[in-house]
Design an enzyme around this catalytic site. Sequence first.
Site, PDB file in Angstrom:
ATOM      1  CG  ASP A  40      -2.106  -0.833   1.149  1.00  0.00           C
ATOM      2  OD1 ASP A  40      -2.383  -1.345   0.058  1.00  0.00           O
ATOM      3  OD2 ASP A  40      -2.796  -0.991   2.166  1.00  0.00           O
ATOM      4  CE  LYS A  62      -8.114  -0.053  -3.221  1.00  0.00           C
ATOM      5  NZ  LYS A  62      -7.724  -0.335  -4.569  1.00  0.00           N
ATOM      6  N   GLY A  93      -0.867  -0.657   5.169  1.00  0.00           N
ATOM      7  CA  GLY A  93      -0.634   0.329   6.215  1.00  0.00           C
ATOM      8  C   GLY A  93      -1.529   0.061   7.411  1.00  0.00           C
ATOM      9  N   GLY A  94      -1.041   0.356   8.597  1.00  0.00           N
ATOM     10  CA  GLY A  94      -1.850   0.175   9.808  1.00  0.00           C
ATOM     11  C   GLY A  94      -2.156  -1.278  10.063  1.00  0.00           C
TER      12      GLY A  94
END
Length: 149
Positions: A40, A62, A93-94
Amino acid sequence: MQTCTTPFPVSIVGAGPGDPELLTLKAARRIAAADIIFYDALANPGLLDMAPAGCKKVEVGKRGGQDSTPQIRIHEHLIRSAQQGLKVVRLKGGDPFLFGRGGEECLALRAAHIDYEIIPGISSGMAAAAYAGVPLTHRHRSQSVIFLT
């Protein structure tokens, strides 16, 4: 959701809030053994340096208002790579299950009979508060937390 007992073919990895030192050891091991990583835009690019030489790295992230890989194409990439026998890491991510479409990716893999595992990451919603010294819950002040998008 299904989880495989072996580390591959697909590991859906939470990259955490951006600080590479907050990546889990398990996530680091999967990245270090990957044949291909679909990552990502929000994942720290330094994490890709952990990949072995020869590992293919494909950005599928995105960003609002910018060109991005349609989710169905990401599913196809994951499935096709796993069917080719590659060790696949989907670096998100995260945390993969908090606004990360990880659930959709798991459903696509399950429908294709591809084993996968989830490796959680620290969500930025939790990390930002922790770095600021603000507890999201406190026994005497707040017993719940809500994440909205």
